[in-house]
Write an enzyme that holds these catalytic residues in place. Structure first.
Site, PDB file in Angstrom:
ATOM      1  N   ALA A 130       0.833  -1.207   0.000  1.00  0.00           N
ATOM      2  CA  ALA A 130       0.000   0.000   0.000  1.00  0.00           C
ATOM      3  C   ALA A 130       0.864   1.253   0.000  1.00  0.00           C
ATOM      4  O   ALA A 130       0.607   2.202  -0.759  1.00  0.00           O
ATOM      5  CB  ALA A 130      -0.933  -0.007   1.215  1.00  0.00           C
TER       6      ALA A 130
ATOM      7  N   GLN B 107       1.923 -15.255   0.755  1.00  0.00           N
ATOM      8  CA  GLN B 107       2.200 -16.427  -0.088  1.00  0.00           C
ATOM      9  C   GLN B 107       1.159 -16.627  -1.186  1.00  0.00           C
ATOM     10  O   GLN B 107       1.445 -16.516  -2.365  1.00  0.00           O
ATOM     11  CB  GLN B 107       2.266 -17.686   0.794  1.00  0.00           C
ATOM     12  CG  GLN B 107       3.462 -17.712   1.709  1.00  0.00           C
ATOM     13  CD  GLN B 107       3.609 -19.034   2.453  1.00  0.00           C
ATOM     14  OE1 GLN B 107       2.782 -19.938   2.315  1.00  0.00           O
ATOM     15  NE2 GLN B 107       4.649 -19.156   3.241  1.00  0.00           N
TER      16      GLN B 107
ATOM     17  N   GLU C 288      -8.530 -20.536  -2.869  1.00  0.00           N
ATOM     18  CA  GLU C 288      -8.315 -20.538  -1.415  1.00  0.00           C
ATOM     19  C   GLU C 288      -9.671 -20.546  -0.736  1.00  0.00           C
ATOM     20  O   GLU C 288     -10.719 -20.414  -1.377  1.00  0.00           O
ATOM     21  CB  GLU C 288      -7.482 -19.320  -1.004  1.00  0.00           C
ATOM     22  CG  GLU C 288      -6.052 -19.388  -1.535  1.00  0.00           C
ATOM     23  CD  GLU C 288      -5.200 -18.224  -1.062  1.00  0.00           C
ATOM     24  OE1 GLU C 288      -5.002 -18.081   0.145  1.00  0.00           O
ATOM     25  OE2 GLU C 288      -4.755 -17.452  -1.922  1.00  0.00           O
TER      26      GLU C 288
ATOM     27  N   HIS D  26      -4.675 -17.240  11.074  1.00  0.00           N
ATOM     28  CA  HIS D  26      -4.558 -18.131   9.917  1.00  0.00           C
ATOM     29  C   HIS D  26      -4.618 -19.562  10.430  1.00  0.00           C
ATOM     30  O   HIS D  26      -3.955 -19.895  11.416  1.00  0.00           O
ATOM     31  CB  HIS D  26      -3.229 -17.890   9.190  1.00  0.00           C
ATOM     32  CG  HIS D  26      -3.201 -18.468   7.812  1.00  0.00           C
ATOM     33  ND1 HIS D  26      -3.113 -19.827   7.590  1.00  0.00           N
ATOM     34  CD2 HIS D  26      -3.275 -17.883   6.599  1.00  0.00           C
ATOM     35  CE1 HIS D  26      -3.130 -20.040   6.277  1.00  0.00           C
ATOM     36  NE2 HIS D  26      -3.221 -18.884   5.654  1.00  0.00           N
TER      37      HIS D  26
ATOM     38  N   ARG E 219     -11.647 -18.861   6.310  1.00  0.00           N
ATOM     39  CA  ARG E 219     -10.554 -18.978   7.266  1.00  0.00           C
ATOM     40  C   ARG E 219     -11.016 -19.024   8.723  1.00  0.00           C
ATOM     41  O   ARG E 219     -10.482 -19.770   9.533  1.00  0.00           O
ATOM     42  CB  ARG E 219      -9.664 -17.756   7.031  1.00  0.00           C
ATOM     43  CG  ARG E 219      -8.331 -17.840   7.571  1.00  0.00           C
ATOM     44  CD  ARG E 219      -7.527 -16.715   7.007  1.00  0.00           C
ATOM     45  NE  ARG E 219      -7.000 -17.018   5.693  1.00  0.00           N
ATOM     46  CZ  ARG E 219      -6.264 -16.182   4.979  1.00  0.00           C
ATOM     47  NH1 ARG E 219      -5.988 -14.990   5.455  1.00  0.00           N
ATOM     48  NH2 ARG E 219      -5.801 -16.530   3.813  1.00  0.00           N
TER      49      ARG E 219
ATOM     50  N   HIS F 273      -2.710 -13.566  12.224  1.00  0.00           N
ATOM     51  CA  HIS F 273      -2.319 -13.353  10.825  1.00  0.00           C
ATOM     52  C   HIS F 273      -2.660 -11.961  10.306  1.00  0.00           C
ATOM     53  O   HIS F 273      -1.860 -11.356   9.595  1.00  0.00           O
ATOM     54  CB  HIS F 273      -3.014 -14.404   9.970  1.00  0.00           C
ATOM     55  CG  HIS F 273      -2.675 -14.363   8.510  1.00  0.00           C
ATOM     56  ND1 HIS F 273      -1.391 -14.517   8.040  1.00  0.00           N
ATOM     57  CD2 HIS F 273      -3.462 -14.198   7.402  1.00  0.00           C
ATOM     58  CE1 HIS F 273      -1.385 -14.453   6.705  1.00  0.00           C
ATOM     59  NE2 HIS F 273      -2.633 -14.247   6.306  1.00  0.00           N
TER      60      HIS F 273
ATOM     61  N   ARG G 259     -11.615 -11.526   6.845  1.00  0.00           N
ATOM     62  CA  ARG G 259     -11.130 -11.225   5.495  1.00  0.00           C
ATOM     63  C   ARG G 259     -11.096 -12.476   4.624  1.00  0.00           C
ATOM     64  O   ARG G 259     -10.640 -13.540   5.054  1.00  0.00           O
ATOM     65  CB  ARG G 259      -9.712 -10.641   5.577  1.00  0.00           C
ATOM     66  CG  ARG G 259      -9.095 -10.385   4.206  1.00  0.00           C
ATOM     67  CD  ARG G 259      -7.770  -9.658   4.310  1.00  0.00           C
ATOM     68  NE  ARG G 259      -6.751 -10.426   4.966  1.00  0.00           N
ATOM     69  CZ  ARG G 259      -6.009 -11.357   4.366  1.00  0.00           C
ATOM     70  NH1 ARG G 259      -6.212 -11.664   3.084  1.00  0.00           N
ATOM     71  NH2 ARG G 259      -5.065 -12.000   5.034  1.00  0.00           N
TER      72      ARG G 259
ATOM     73  N   SER H  99      -6.122  -9.080   0.470  1.00  0.00           N
ATOM     74  CA  SER H  99      -5.389  -7.979   1.110  1.00  0.00           C
ATOM     75  C   SER H  99      -4.374  -7.326   0.182  1.00  0.00           C
ATOM     76  O   SER H  99      -4.256  -6.100   0.152  1.00  0.00           O
ATOM     77  CB  SER H  99      -4.697  -8.476   2.377  1.00  0.00           C
ATOM     78  OG  SER H  99      -3.966  -9.638   2.101  1.00  0.00           O
TER      79      SER H  99
HETATM   80  C1  SIN Z   1      -2.274 -17.675   2.414  1.00  0.00           C
HETATM   81  O1  SIN Z   1      -1.519 -17.774   1.455  1.00  0.00           O
HETATM   82  O2  SIN Z   1      -2.844 -18.616   2.940  1.00  0.00           O
HETATM   83  C2  SIN Z   1      -2.501 -16.315   2.987  1.00  0.00           C
HETATM   84  C3  SIN Z   1      -3.174 -15.474   2.004  1.00  0.00           C
HETATM   85  C4  SIN Z   1      -3.879 -14.347   2.708  1.00  0.00           C
HETATM   86  O3  SIN Z   1      -3.628 -14.073   3.875  1.00  0.00           O
HETATM   87  O4  SIN Z   1      -4.742 -13.740   2.086  1.00  0.00           O
END
Ligand code: SIN
Length: 528
Positions: free
Chosen positions: A19, A51, A119, A233, A281, A340, A375, A380
């Protein structure tokens, strides 16, 4: 403060992640004199450690649309996502990613188009990635490499206070690693300081993530909101006795077929959620925490042995696993949740404006309404790119008319309360993590208060400790007041969602040195 040195700029950016660098580049491109203040090496922030990737709709995945991405984001966010802000930010994602690529960022390809992964919480494969699982490192590299030469970067300088005079920003007070103070006079300051991982004993954040931006904003008169929603996380590498940064084990592994199991071999997500390992998550982290509580185990296992070519596709995770003697291609990875991401933060609109004239914020430090109570994975980096760029442009527009060049102001903060960091982190990890309750939150406040003393803000460590104490107070107050469970705010004494809290965000402000709670006034930054 009359510092040992003073300088002048149009815009001071605090932080050098996605940012901050996006904002700085955009403002410089529009002719502003920009100074970036960053308290470590410029690539030492959270961006570099990201990641999984960047969730974005580029128009080349059949059936995927910005509306679908918005719907997934709203669904993951537990009834607190601002749908209009979300549509605005996500809709600008394609242009922001194209701009990043034009600055040299290289993403993984599959044939003639960018490769995608999936994801938790995403209804489709829409996450682009770089270096397999090193997306943040590539974003950081590309933005630093393309940074306009006119921008001054003050590395190893910590932001002490935002200067203000008659309600307007006048610049930034800083101190360097040798304790030398200085002032950058400027009519605009943009906070891009990242997250709050230093509140907890283990976090996926690097050591620089100590809530500095929250403290700077509160003391400058801006509001925070949604700060009780601290995201854990689900899968940090379970390194025995670790305190500090825990290596991330990206969710994208589950997107490629990895499976979470208890030590007994039972599926962690069996009978928990129909989306299984790809539930959002908060759901997965809550399920793992419940397994650990029920079984007394220190970790669960992520079985990635069936992921094709897993060492090549996930080199960062493979190296971290090698570091604890686990070959992820042959054996399951020990994982457990770790702090996280801060879903809440400094209240801004989608151009990064706060309620304080001259103060902007973007990235993890800010709260645009995109994340709500939880989130969505890989939103992000996109938010940092979009809002950072817009904030840089907005500052340039705001400064385009006639203006008074500010004088460096007097000392804003000389001392502040700071707690012993290890005591604070232990208390927050026990009382303000997943499964918090009223008595644990109150006990955590008591412990932190008992260890707090006034400190002079004359070093990085003092500034960080004071920021952590103030941020802990904000999280504890907001978490204590929300008598329900929602998103990543999971209370064991109020285990269910309560509709009376639907759509209700809590704002935190600092009034006469005391933290105050109120309902968020969505007309920017105030607390009603
Ligand atoms: C991840 O790679 O699991 C994290 C990605 C994220 O925090 O958006």
């Amino acid at each position: 403060m009359i510092g040992s040195w003073s300088a002048a700029a149009d815009l001071v950016v605090v932080g050098s992640g996605v940012a901050g660098l996006s904002a700085a580049s955009e403002a410089s491109r529009r002719g502003l004199r920009v100074v970036v203040v960053t308290k470590d090496a410029p690539d030492e922030g959270s961006t570099r450690w990201a990641q999984g990737g960047i969730a974005v709709v580029l128009g080349d995945v059949a059936g995927d649309t910005v509306d679908a991405h918005v719907a997934d984001t709203v669904a993951a966010g537990g009834g607190l996502v601002d749908a209009a802000a979300t549509a605005d930010i996500l809709g600008a994602g394609r242009a922001a990613v194209q701009d990043l690529r034009s600055r040299g960022a290289l993403f993984d390809a599959s044939g003639t188009r960018l490769a995608r992964t999936r994801e938790g919480g995403h209804g489709t494969t829409r996450v682009i990635h770089a270096g397999g699982d090193a997306t943040g490192a590539e974003v950081q590299r590309a933005l630093l490499a393309a940074l306009p030469g006119e921008i001054t970067v003050l590395a190893h300088h910590t932001a002490v206070a935002v200067g203000r005079d008659r309600g307007r920003v006048t610049g930034l007070e800083v101190v360097d690693d040798a304790g030398v103070p200085g002032v950058v006079a400027a009519p605009a300051v943009l906070l891009a300081t990242g997250g709050v991982g230093g509140l907890y004993e283990t976090t996926t954040n690097p050591a620089v993530a100590t809530a500095d931006g929250w403290a700077l904003a509160l003391r400058a008169g801006a509001a925070l909101a949604d700060v009780e929603f601290v995201q854990f996380h689900p899968t940090a590498l379970a390194v025995p006795r670790l305190v500090g940064r825990a290596p991330l084990v990206t969710e994208a592994l589950r997107g490629e077929g990895a499976h979470l199991v208890e030590l007994s071999g039972r599926g962690v997500m069996d009978d928990v959620d129909p989306r299984g390992d790809l539930a959002p998550r908060d759901v997965v982290a809550g399920a793992i925490t419940a397994v650990l509580a029920r079984t007394g185990a220190e970790h669960v296992l992520l079985d990635a042995t069936g992921v094709p070519d897993v060492r090549r596709r996930f080199p960062t995770v493979a190296a971290a696993c090698d570091g604890i003697g686990v070959d992820l291609a042959r054996e399951p990875i020990p994982v457990r949740p770790a702090q996280h991401y801060a879903c809440g933060g400094v209240v801004t609109d989608t151009t990064g404006r706060t309620g304080v004239p001259g103060l902007w914020a973007a990235g993890e430090v800010a709260r645009t309404g995109l994340h709500g109570a939880n989130r969505l994975a890989s939103n992000s980096l996109l938010e940092g790119l979009v809002v950072g760029r817009r904030a840089g442009a907005d500052v340039a527009a705001a400064l385009s008319g006639p203006r008074v060049v500010p004088e460096p102001s007097g000392l804003v903060v000389g001392t502040a309360l700071a707690a012993d960091r290890a005591v604070l982190q232990r208390a927050m990890s026990r009382g303000a993590a997943i499964g918090r309750d009223a008595s644990g939150l109150a006990a955590t406040s008591d412990v932190i208060e008992a260890s707090s003393v006034p400190v002079a803000l004359d070093s990085r460590a003092a500034v960080e400790d004071a920021a952590l104490a103030l941020a802990a107070g904000a999280v504890l107050a907001a978490a204590g007041s929300r008598t329900e469970s929602r998103g990543c705010h999971l209370r064991s004494d109020f285990p269910r969602r309560d509709d009376r809290w639907q759509g209700a965000s809590t704002a935190v402000t600092l009034v006469d040195g005391r933290l105050c709670l109120g309902a968020l006034d969505t007309a920017l930054g105030g607390a009603a």
